[in-house]
Structures are given as C-alpha cells and as structure tokens.
Write a protein that holds these residues in place. Structure first.
Motif, PDB file in Angstrom:
ATOM      1  N   GLU A  45       0.824  -1.200   0.000  1.00 19.81           N
ATOM      2  CA  GLU A  45       0.000   0.000   0.000  1.00 19.81           C
ATOM      3  C   GLU A  45       0.864   1.257   0.000  1.00 19.81           C
ATOM      4  O   GLU A  45       2.031   1.228   0.374  1.00 19.81           O
ATOM      5  CB  GLU A  45      -0.930   0.027   1.221  1.00 19.81           C
ATOM      6  CG  GLU A  45      -1.853  -1.174   1.344  1.00 19.81           C
ATOM      7  CD  GLU A  45      -1.222  -2.327   2.088  1.00 19.81           C
ATOM      8  OE1 GLU A  45      -0.016  -2.242   2.376  1.00 19.81           O
ATOM      9  OE2 GLU A  45      -1.930  -3.302   2.363  1.00 19.81           O
ATOM     10  N   GLU A  84      -4.713   2.175  -1.461  1.00 21.23           N
ATOM     11  CA  GLU A  84      -4.392   0.941  -2.167  1.00 21.23           C
ATOM     12  C   GLU A  84      -5.224   0.886  -3.445  1.00 21.23           C
ATOM     13  O   GLU A  84      -6.457   1.031  -3.393  1.00 21.23           O
ATOM     14  CB  GLU A  84      -4.694  -0.281  -1.299  1.00 21.23           C
ATOM     15  CG  GLU A  84      -4.307  -1.597  -1.950  1.00 21.23           C
ATOM     16  CD  GLU A  84      -4.558  -2.791  -1.042  1.00 21.23           C
ATOM     17  OE1 GLU A  84      -4.263  -3.912  -1.465  1.00 21.23           O
ATOM     18  OE2 GLU A  84      -5.052  -2.582   0.090  1.00 21.23           O
ATOM     19  N   ASN A  85      -4.575   0.701  -4.586  1.00 15.66           N
ATOM     20  CA  ASN A  85      -5.268   0.678  -5.876  1.00 15.66           C
ATOM     21  C   ASN A  85      -6.135   1.918  -6.059  1.00 15.66           C
ATOM     22  O   ASN A  85      -7.275   1.843  -6.501  1.00 15.66           O
ATOM     23  CB  ASN A  85      -6.115  -0.594  -6.012  1.00 15.66           C
ATOM     24  CG  ASN A  85      -5.272  -1.848  -6.006  1.00 15.66           C
ATOM     25  OD1 ASN A  85      -4.163  -1.868  -6.553  1.00 15.66           O
ATOM     26  ND2 ASN A  85      -5.780  -2.900  -5.383  1.00 15.66           N
ATOM     27  N   GLN A  87      -7.602   3.666  -3.924  1.00 14.22           N
ATOM     28  CA  GLN A  87      -8.752   3.716  -3.036  1.00 14.22           C
ATOM     29  C   GLN A  87      -8.298   3.970  -1.598  1.00 14.22           C
ATOM     30  O   GLN A  87      -7.274   3.432  -1.159  1.00 14.22           O
ATOM     31  CB  GLN A  87      -9.546   2.403  -3.078  1.00 14.22           C
ATOM     32  CG  GLN A  87     -10.109   2.052  -4.447  1.00 14.22           C
ATOM     33  CD  GLN A  87     -11.144   3.051  -4.913  1.00 14.22           C
ATOM     34  OE1 GLN A  87     -11.997   3.494  -4.161  1.00 14.22           O
ATOM     35  NE2 GLN A  87     -11.075   3.412  -6.196  1.00 14.22           N
ATOM     36  N   MET A  89      -8.099   3.270   2.106  1.00  9.62           N
ATOM     37  CA  MET A  89      -8.237   2.062   2.904  1.00  9.62           C
ATOM     38  C   MET A  89      -8.187   2.337   4.405  1.00  9.62           C
ATOM     39  O   MET A  89      -8.692   1.560   5.206  1.00  9.62           O
ATOM     40  CB  MET A  89      -7.124   1.067   2.540  1.00  9.62           C
ATOM     41  CG  MET A  89      -7.083   0.694   1.062  1.00  9.62           C
ATOM     42  SD  MET A  89      -8.614  -0.066   0.480  1.00  9.62           S
ATOM     43  CE  MET A  89      -8.579  -1.610   1.391  1.00  9.62           C
ATOM     44  N   GLY A  90      -7.540   3.431   4.802  1.00  6.15           N
ATOM     45  CA  GLY A  90      -7.412   3.731   6.218  1.00  6.15           C
ATOM     46  C   GLY A  90      -6.635   5.015   6.421  1.00  6.15           C
ATOM     47  O   GLY A  90      -6.315   5.730   5.477  1.00  6.15           O
ATOM     48  N   ARG A 135     -12.988   1.686   9.032  1.00  6.48           N
ATOM     49  CA  ARG A 135     -13.650   1.040   7.902  1.00  6.48           C
ATOM     50  C   ARG A 135     -13.991   2.086   6.853  1.00  6.48           C
ATOM     51  O   ARG A 135     -14.384   3.204   7.183  1.00  6.48           O
ATOM     52  CB  ARG A 135     -14.933   0.329   8.352  1.00  6.48           C
ATOM     53  CG  ARG A 135     -15.621  -0.465   7.239  1.00  6.48           C
ATOM     54  CD  ARG A 135     -16.726  -1.378   7.778  1.00  6.48           C
ATOM     55  NE  ARG A 135     -17.860  -0.644   8.297  1.00  6.48           N
ATOM     56  CZ  ARG A 135     -18.188  -0.568   9.593  1.00  6.48           C
ATOM     57  NH1 ARG A 135     -17.434  -1.176  10.494  1.00  6.48           N
ATOM     58  NH2 ARG A 135     -19.238   0.104   9.977  1.00  6.48           N
ATOM     59  N   LYS A 144     -17.397   8.060  -0.371  1.00  8.10           N
ATOM     60  CA  LYS A 144     -17.259   6.926   0.533  1.00  8.10           C
ATOM     61  C   LYS A 144     -17.988   7.218   1.838  1.00  8.10           C
ATOM     62  O   LYS A 144     -18.319   8.359   2.149  1.00  8.10           O
ATOM     63  CB  LYS A 144     -15.779   6.666   0.867  1.00  8.10           C
ATOM     64  CG  LYS A 144     -14.839   6.697  -0.323  1.00  8.10           C
ATOM     65  CD  LYS A 144     -15.040   5.527  -1.248  1.00  8.10           C
ATOM     66  CE  LYS A 144     -14.031   5.575  -2.390  1.00  8.10           C
ATOM     67  NZ  LYS A 144     -14.256   4.479  -3.371  1.00  8.10           N
TER      68      LYS A 144
END
Length: 220
Positions: A45, A84-85, A87, A89-90, A135, A144
């Motif tokens: 990541e 990641e990709n 997007q 993630m956190g 999340r 999101k």
C-alpha cells in the motif's frame, strides 16, 4: 492564518470541529479504543503524509435555535492516509487543539479562550484530538462512507460520516463533513441535557466539522 478554507473534523477535529445543527446526531457505535495517530507499517500500500499547511478543519456551532452561530478553524498537527489501488483504505489524523481560531477574531479572544478551558475542550489537559479510520465503505465514484474512532478530551467513540476522495498521482484530496453530539465527549456547557432554565442561552449539542485534507509524499 494559512488556508482558511470552508470545507466540507476530520479530520480531524476536528468538523470543526460547535455547529449550527439543531439536533443531536446519533453515533452508530461506541468504542473505547484509543484513536491516537496510527503507526502505519510495511506492505504494497501507499502511505501518504498529510500536508498540514494545506489541510484544515472548520468548525461551526450555535445556540439551540440556530440564530447565534460561531465559525472557526483548528489545525492538523500530523497524520497519514493509506491508499491501495487508488482507493482509501485507512488512515489517522491528529489535531492540535491549541490552534483553535475564531473566523472573525483570530486565536486570541474571549471566545477562543473559553473554548480552550474546562467548560469546553480543556485543552491544557487534553491538547490533542485524534481520528483513526476503522472502515471505508464505497458509495459511488469518489464518495465513501467512513467509520472511525474519534477521540476528544481523552474519550473515544465510533463515528460514521461521508467523505469525498480524489486520488491523483502522488496526491490525495479528501473533503468530509462530520457532525457529533458534543455531550458524548463531555462537552456539556449550556446543554439542555444537563442544565435547566437556560432559555435562549441553550447551546446546540451538535458540533459540525468540515474537514479538508491534502496528503502527499509516499512514506517508505
């Protein structure tokens, strides 16, 4: 001040951060896990450092009838986003509560001094607030839904809020709006839940934060 931008806490917390909403907002969950800034580790990541010069949290608050509103800023001291990709993630954000400012009068005035004292955020004892993402749920496109642990005054609860993410090469732009019930974080000043006969001096229990984050620079 740098980059006094009206956004749509998080961050961080930061909103944000005493607001014009007339109803207290329900958090989906409560969680006493510490929300201090994450130590992000190895993997495929990308970990992007938040640019604290370009990121800001705008706060807004009001009395219960919404007539008398106050708006200002508070600044992010550090943080990271995990991508990641392309997007989200956190990630985690730390907000320096000593940087609270009033939009019209800056950082040295009666209102800001009151926000820093024990009636509100007790900044001397709790100089930092934090938010850690637990999340991320896709909605559509760059929109999101984020669930995170929000810590204010040493108290942590889970919150869920919308965020819009734009991922470009080496840079992420995020805009979010977070509304909380301040009394869950022991900010009780002139709350109708705890004080009787306040009449038109009653303050809304809702605090709104508009969070703008710019993250850059891959962390190896």
């Amino acid at each position: 001040m740098n980059n006094k931008l009206s956004i749509s806490y998080l961050l961080l917390f930061i909103t944000p951060l005493i607001f014009s909403c007339r109803e207290a907002v329900k958090d989906e969950n409560e969680n006493n896990v510490s929300a201090s800034v994450l130590s992000l580790h190895v993997g495929d990541e990308k970990y992007l450092m938040i640019n604290t010069e370009e990121s800001v949290v705008t706060w807004k608050g009001s009395n219960l009838n919404g007539i008398n509103t106050q708006t200002g800023y508070v600044y992010i001291s550090k943080g990271e986003l995990m991508i990641e990709n392309r997007q989200l993630m956190g990630g985690a954000v730390e907000v320096d509560m000593n940087t609270i400012e009033d939009k019209n009068h800056g950082s040295d005035n009666k209102l800001v001094n009151h926000l820093k004292d024990a009636d509100f955020f007790n900044v001397k004892k709790f100089p930092f607030s934090a938010i850690s993402i637990t999340r991320v749920t896709p909605v559509n496109g760059g929109n999101k839904k984020v669930t995170a642990n929000l810590t204010i005054k040493g108290i942590t609860h889970s919150v869920t809020f919308p965020i819009k993410i734009e991922v470009m090469d080496g840079t992420v732009k995020a805009n979010a709006k977070l509304v909380i019930d301040r009394t869950k974080w022991d900010v009780r000043y002139k709350s109708a839940k705890f004080y009787d006969n306040l009449a038109n001096q009653t303050m809304s229990d809702s605090i709104e934060f508009h969070i703008k984050i710019i993250a850059k620079n891959r962390i190896n």
